[in-house]
Design an enzyme around this catalytic site. Sequence first.
Site, short mmCIF file in Angstrom:
data_model
loop_
_atom_site.label_atom_id
_atom_site.label_comp_id
_atom_site.label_asym_id
_atom_site.label_seq_id
_atom_site.Cartn_x
_atom_site.Cartn_y
_atom_site.Cartn_z
N GLY A 51 0.77 -1.14 -0.15
CA GLY A 51 0.15 0.04 -0.06
C GLY A 51 0.76 1.28 0.03
N CYS A 52 2.17 1.21 -0.10
CA CYS A 52 2.95 2.37 0.17
C CYS A 52 3.55 2.55 -1.52
CB CYS A 52 4.15 1.93 0.72
SG CYS A 52 3.96 2.10 2.46
N GLN A 53 3.48 3.76 -2.12
CA GLN A 53 3.91 4.07 -3.25
C GLN A 53 5.44 4.04 -3.43
OE1 GLN A 53 3.17 8.27 -4.22
NE2 GLN A 53 3.32 7.99 -6.26
#
Length: 144
Positions: A51-53
């Site tokens: 969920g982290c860019q």
Amino acid sequence: MSTINTRVSTVVTNFENFSNWEDKYKAIINLGKDLETLPEEFRLESNKVKGCQSQVWLHAELEGDKVIFKADSDAAIVKGIIALLLSVYSDATPDEILATKPDFLETIGLRQHLSMSRANGLSSMVKQISVYALAFKTKLSLGL
């Protein structure tokens, strides 16, 4: 619990000393620069925060009854954010971690000053810290 609460108070106090967000961003980036280098053996796909860019690795170990986190990121601001989270949550018991809501992130204004994708990544990091704490709490309760 006072130890983790003291850390939260320290974070809030430190950020109150800055007059603008440019200085706060610099402080966050400096926290990341001071973060201990994550050993290569922990840079695994299984340690990546979903969920982290940016790429964020989060590793946790149980030492006695305390959870010790190690982390890294390939983006300076994200590395600083994870360093900020670790300054509060690492070296605390699972119960302390689970009882300490990340309200301090609102108090210092961090969430409001992040892009939507960075804010989502921050939420994913906090969630992963809680997941580790819950797993270690279960492990301790089972006497493993």
